[in-house]
Design a protein around this motif. Sequence first.
Motif, mmCIF file in Angstrom:
data_model
loop_
_atom_site.group_PDB
_atom_site.id
_atom_site.type_symbol
_atom_site.label_atom_id
_atom_site.label_comp_id
_atom_site.label_asym_id
_atom_site.label_seq_id
_atom_site.Cartn_x
_atom_site.Cartn_y
_atom_site.Cartn_z
ATOM 1 N N LEU A 106 14.725 15.244 -9.623
ATOM 2 C CA LEU A 106 13.369 15.221 -10.172
ATOM 3 C C LEU A 106 13.238 14.119 -11.223
ATOM 4 C CD1 LEU A 106 10.504 16.348 -10.539
ATOM 5 C CD2 LEU A 106 11.457 18.076 -12.082
ATOM 6 N N ALA A 107 14.274 13.954 -12.061
ATOM 7 C CA ALA A 107 14.232 12.913 -13.095
ATOM 8 C C ALA A 107 14.184 11.519 -12.462
ATOM 9 C CB ALA A 107 15.440 13.054 -14.019
ATOM 10 N N ILE A 108 14.963 11.305 -11.423
ATOM 11 C CA ILE A 108 14.970 10.007 -10.726
ATOM 12 C C ILE A 108 13.607 9.741 -10.101
ATOM 13 C CG2 ILE A 108 15.930 8.764 -8.742
ATOM 14 C CD1 ILE A 108 18.603 10.241 -9.318
ATOM 15 N N LEU A 109 13.113 10.771 -9.429
ATOM 16 C CA LEU A 109 11.831 10.648 -8.736
ATOM 17 C C LEU A 109 10.701 10.370 -9.730
ATOM 18 C CD1 LEU A 109 11.189 10.809 -5.747
ATOM 19 C CD2 LEU A 109 11.047 13.287 -5.973
ATOM 20 N N ARG A 110 10.751 11.049 -10.887
ATOM 21 C CA ARG A 110 9.699 10.866 -11.884
ATOM 22 C C ARG A 110 9.666 9.413 -12.357
ATOM 23 N NH1 ARG A 110 11.552 13.804 -15.919
ATOM 24 N NH2 ARG A 110 10.746 15.784 -15.166
ATOM 25 N N ILE A 126 18.639 6.127 -1.718
ATOM 26 C CA ILE A 126 19.419 6.844 -2.741
ATOM 27 C C ILE A 126 20.532 7.606 -2.023
ATOM 28 C CG2 ILE A 126 19.340 8.614 -4.546
ATOM 29 C CD1 ILE A 126 16.626 7.525 -5.290
ATOM 30 N N PRO A 127 21.789 7.286 -2.356
ATOM 31 C CA PRO A 127 22.895 7.726 -1.497
ATOM 32 C C PRO A 127 23.431 9.123 -1.771
ATOM 33 C CG PRO A 127 23.739 6.273 -3.201
ATOM 34 C CD PRO A 127 22.250 6.353 -3.402
ATOM 35 N N PHE A 128 23.017 9.777 -2.877
ATOM 36 C CA PHE A 128 23.559 11.100 -3.196
ATOM 37 C C PHE A 128 22.465 12.157 -3.090
ATOM 38 C CE2 PHE A 128 26.128 8.258 -6.122
ATOM 39 C CZ PHE A 128 27.200 8.168 -5.236
ATOM 40 N N GLY A 129 22.827 13.332 -2.571
ATOM 41 C CA GLY A 129 21.863 14.416 -2.430
ATOM 42 C C GLY A 129 22.381 15.703 -3.058
ATOM 43 N N VAL A 130 21.628 16.783 -2.819
ATOM 44 C CA VAL A 130 22.027 18.095 -3.344
ATOM 45 C C VAL A 130 23.144 18.662 -2.463
ATOM 46 C CG1 VAL A 130 21.264 20.459 -3.749
ATOM 47 C CG2 VAL A 130 19.777 18.548 -4.356
ATOM 48 N N ASN A 131 24.312 18.811 -3.045
ATOM 49 C CA ASN A 131 25.472 19.372 -2.343
ATOM 50 C C ASN A 131 26.083 20.528 -3.138
ATOM 51 O OD1 ASN A 131 25.396 16.478 -0.975
ATOM 52 N ND2 ASN A 131 26.667 17.797 0.301
ATOM 53 N N ASP A 170 0.816 -1.218 0.000
ATOM 54 C CA ASP A 170 0.000 0.000 0.000
ATOM 55 C C ASP A 170 0.849 1.267 0.000
ATOM 56 O OD1 ASP A 170 -2.400 -1.414 0.024
ATOM 57 O OD2 ASP A 170 -2.368 -1.601 2.206
ATOM 58 N N VAL A 171 2.015 1.190 0.655
ATOM 59 C CA VAL A 171 2.860 2.384 0.796
ATOM 60 C C VAL A 171 4.304 2.025 0.471
ATOM 61 C CG1 VAL A 171 3.750 4.120 2.404
ATOM 62 C CG2 VAL A 171 1.386 3.329 2.625
ATOM 63 N N ALA A 172 4.920 2.814 -0.411
ATOM 64 C CA ALA A 172 6.356 2.689 -0.653
ATOM 65 C C ALA A 172 7.077 3.824 0.071
ATOM 66 C CB ALA A 172 6.649 2.743 -2.148
ATOM 67 N N ILE A 173 8.221 3.500 0.635
ATOM 68 C CA ILE A 173 9.042 4.498 1.341
ATOM 69 C C ILE A 173 10.375 4.593 0.609
ATOM 70 C CG2 ILE A 173 10.134 5.089 3.551
ATOM 71 C CD1 ILE A 173 8.037 2.746 4.576
ATOM 72 N N LEU A 174 10.719 5.806 0.209
ATOM 73 C CA LEU A 174 11.996 6.008 -0.490
ATOM 74 C C LEU A 174 12.923 6.840 0.400
ATOM 75 C CD1 LEU A 174 13.712 5.699 -3.078
ATOM 76 C CD2 LEU A 174 12.718 7.865 -3.865
ATOM 77 N N PRO A 175 13.890 6.188 1.059
ATOM 78 C CA PRO A 175 14.836 6.958 1.867
ATOM 79 C C PRO A 175 15.854 7.634 0.953
ATOM 80 C CG PRO A 175 14.913 4.580 2.389
ATOM 81 C CD PRO A 175 14.182 4.742 1.098
ATOM 82 N N TRP A 176 16.151 8.917 1.257
ATOM 83 C CA TRP A 176 17.046 9.665 0.372
ATOM 84 C C TRP A 176 18.094 10.381 1.225
ATOM 85 C CZ3 TRP A 176 14.851 10.918 -4.912
ATOM 86 C CH2 TRP A 176 15.866 11.310 -5.802
ATOM 87 N N GLY A 177 19.360 10.062 0.996
ATOM 88 C CA GLY A 177 20.440 10.593 1.823
ATOM 89 C C GLY A 177 21.323 11.575 1.091
ATOM 90 N N ALA A 178 22.606 11.538 1.413
ATOM 91 C CA ALA A 178 23.632 12.374 0.794
ATOM 92 C C ALA A 178 24.974 11.758 1.178
ATOM 93 C CB ALA A 178 23.543 13.816 1.288
ATOM 94 N N THR A 179 25.987 12.070 0.395
ATOM 95 C CA THR A 179 27.337 11.597 0.690
ATOM 96 C C THR A 179 28.217 12.835 0.847
ATOM 97 O OG1 THR A 179 26.980 9.542 -0.515
ATOM 98 C CG2 THR A 179 29.270 10.232 -0.188
#
Length: 255
Positions: A92-96, A69-74, A20-29
């Motif tokens: 946004l492209a990944i998320l889409r 997802i291991p990379f974020g906005v830096n 019912d629910v997907a969880i997408l954890p999003w980090g940064a390196t």
Amino acid sequence: MRPYILAESNWKDIKDQQVDVAILPWGATEAHNYHLPYGTDVYEAEAVAAEAARLAWEAGSKVTVLPVIPFGVNTGQADITLDINLNPSTQLAILRDIVEVLNRQGIHKLLVLNSHGGNDFKPMLRELGLKFPDMFLLTCNWFLAADRKAFFNSPGDHADEMETSIMQHLRPDLVLPLSEAGEGREHKSRLTGIREGWAWSERLWSQVSDDTGIGNPAAATPAKGKAFFEATTRNIAQLLQELAAVDPKDRYRRG
Ligand SMILES: [Zn+2]
């Protein structure tokens, strides 16, 4: 195998499983003062997502955690060695693409669990919500899910008392002794509006901090980290349970 962790699941289980629910954890390196690892935001995202999902699963909610997802906005850390930047437009492209898969397969609820202050998914979810009207898209910053002032005294937002305590709890093997850490002192902007918090400009990381930290980690302890982690994951588990139960076409209380 934890059935609510997609990476540990197999097709035998998944092909008949209701999700019912997907969880997408999003980090940064990125650098975290001298004493915390580059993967700090990734370890935190994974651990918070897994524990919140476990609590929700055991309460009967059909949730699944996607791989982090291991990379974020830096973009503000361009000159800090090996801080890896994903531009917002790339995110946004990944998320889409991920939302497109979920939408096609009838998994219509997605929580983007953010672990990094430079990531801002709100404008992206606004845009994707228009494109995919059947999707119920949410984001939350796990580090704001509990009242940090009830647990910690020192202010900060990067490799600070809170984040150091959490990592001392989750991965003590990867945390240097606090005698190795810098003070995490933030050099304040010369612009009044920015200092007062009502104007914003991206922080230039190599100028705003001497050690890449923002916030003094000196008072961190694993016990504080455990208490904050438990409060945080309890609150996110409640969010997941309510999200799993709600009818997306009837989201608001009447009256
Ligand atoms: Zn961090």
